[in-house]
Design an enzyme around this catalytic site. Structure first.
Site, PDB file in Angstrom:
ATOM      1  CB  SER A 142      -1.395 -22.740  18.839  1.00 19.42           C
ATOM      2  OG  SER A 142      -2.489 -21.846  18.785  1.00 19.42           O
TER       3      SER A 142
ATOM      4  CE  LYS B 146      -4.485  -1.452   0.564  1.00 21.61           C
ATOM      5  NZ  LYS B 146      -4.462  -2.706   1.265  1.00 21.61           N
TER       6      LYS B 146
HETATM    7  C1  PLP Z   1      -5.229  -3.807   0.906  1.00 21.60           C
HETATM    8  C2  PLP Z   1      -4.684  -5.180   0.953  1.00 21.60           C
HETATM    9  C3  PLP Z   1      -5.134  -6.173   0.074  1.00 21.60           C
HETATM   10  C4  PLP Z   1      -6.224  -5.915  -0.937  1.00 21.60           C
HETATM   11  O1  PLP Z   1      -5.857  -4.907  -1.844  1.00 21.60           O
HETATM   12  P1  PLP Z   1      -6.978  -4.211  -2.749  1.00 21.60           P
HETATM   13  O2  PLP Z   1      -6.241  -3.245  -3.601  1.00 21.60           O
HETATM   14  O3  PLP Z   1      -7.964  -3.567  -1.843  1.00 21.60           O
HETATM   15  O4  PLP Z   1      -7.622  -5.312  -3.522  1.00 21.60           O
HETATM   16  C5  PLP Z   1      -4.549  -7.416   0.154  1.00 21.60           C
HETATM   17  N1  PLP Z   1      -3.588  -7.697   1.046  1.00 21.60           N
HETATM   18  C6  PLP Z   1      -3.120  -6.773   1.902  1.00 21.60           C
HETATM   19  C7  PLP Z   1      -2.053  -7.153   2.849  1.00 21.60           C
HETATM   20  C8  PLP Z   1      -3.651  -5.481   1.887  1.00 21.60           C
HETATM   21  O5  PLP Z   1      -3.175  -4.570   2.743  1.00 21.60           O
END
Ligand code: PLP
Length: 316
Positions: free
Chosen positions: A313, A49
């Site tokens: 676990s 992100k």
């Molecule tokens: C946000 C996120 C997703 C999904 O991503 P999108 O762009 O909303 O489809 C998947 N895995 C992780 C770890 C995320 O933070």
């Protein structure tokens, strides 16, 4: 869109980490295939992100930067926006659900963002952020339904496809579809033969339903352990992109997700959060028929120690 992805790559250079691509010979032997994991659990803030947030926020104009930004998120998008806000010296407000993992909540506060908590059972986060946004003139940084966010997220798959040639398939976790749509466009621009499959938890299969019915299906507040994919539905931008560029959608059970988290930790020695383990879950559960060269996006690694302990676990 590919032009925007290439520009995002340039913009992110020197700011985002170039994450490693790992493989496991034990897994390859088990599956009779070659699997290449793009490890975004090692990205800044522990998930892909950061890529979208930096690409989007760094392009705001001076006036927008001066007024401040706001985002709503169950976690990783919040951390990403908070970190980028701090890097670029922008006032940042994050709206988070009261069931967000503690590590994500604390990390967001740690970056200096103001956090507003809401109850997803009774309140709608879009409405809350809109009211704050209007009051203070903040710019909303959408979690996935924004072309600059999608272009940024796409750079992880772009790097993977530049590094590993002749991929037969690419497996990508799907929540709101920013990562999936961007990854599909990026992968096909370099490797048109590569079949892209989106993976969702069975308990949050709105994108699967939308993809195969052709109508946008919404599923509010799903109960999956994969908190990064609890988004109610695909977006107005991501849905058509996914229909156009993605070859298939697939779902995995909660048990398969936990098994994949355990495998990542015990066999590959890497910490992967449930949403990040969806690709391996599809492979280990044989939902996805593994052959040839397979790319997998590990989307993130932010997991509460307590949740991880429960998964290890076998209690959670
Ligand atoms: C946000 C996120 C997703 C999904 O991503 P999108 O762009 O909303 O489809 C998947 N895995 C992780 C770890 C995320 O933070």
């Amino acid at each position: 869109m590919i032009e925007q992805i290439n520009q995002a790559k340039i913009r992110l250079a020197g700011h985002a980490h170039r994450t490693p691509v790992l493989s496991s010979s034990a897994l390859n032997k088990l599956l009779g295939a070659e699997v290449f994991f793009k490890c975004e659990n090692f990205q800044r803030i522990g998930a892909f992100k950061f890529r979208g947030a930096f690409n989007c926020i760094s392009q705001l104009n001076e006036d927008e930067k001066k007024r401040g930004i706001i985002a709503y998120s169950s976690g990783n998008h919040a951390q990403a926006v908070a970190l980028v806000g701090k890097m670029l010296n922008i006032k940042t407000t994050i709206v988070m659900p009261n069931n967000a993992p503690e590590v994500k909540l604390n990390a967001t506060k740690g970056y200096g963002a103001e956090v507003v908590i809401f109850d997803p059972e009774t309140q709608i986060r879009e409405e809350i952020s809109e009211s704050i946004q209007e009051k203070y003139g903040y710019t909303l940084i959408a979690p996935f339904d924004n072309k600059q966010i999608i272009a940024g997220q796409a750079t992880a798959a772009l790097e993977l496809c530049e590094e590993i040639s002749d991929l037969d398939s690419l497996l990508v976790p799907c929540g709101g579809g920013g990562l999936l749509s961007g990854s599909a466009i990026a992968a096909k621009s370099i490797q048109p033969q590569c079949k892209v499959t989106g993976i969702e938890p069975e308990l949050a299969n709105d994108a699967y339903q939308s993809y195969y019915t052709g109508k946008l299906v919404s599923q509010p507040n799903p109960k999956t352990i994969a908190d990064g994919t609890r988004t109610a539905s695909l977006g107005e931008i991501t849905f058509p992109l996914i229909q156009k560029y993605v070859d298939a959608m697939m779902t995995v059970t909660e048990e398969a997700i936990k098994e994949a988290v355990r495998f990542h930790l015990t066999r590959m020695k890497i910490v992967v959060e449930p949403s990040g383990a969806l690709g391996l879950a599809a492979l280990l559960s044989q939902q996805f028929n593994a052959t040839g060269k397979i790319g997998v996006i590990i989307s993130g690694g932010n997991i509460d120690p307590i949740t991880l302990t429960h998964i290890l676990s076998g209690k959670s």
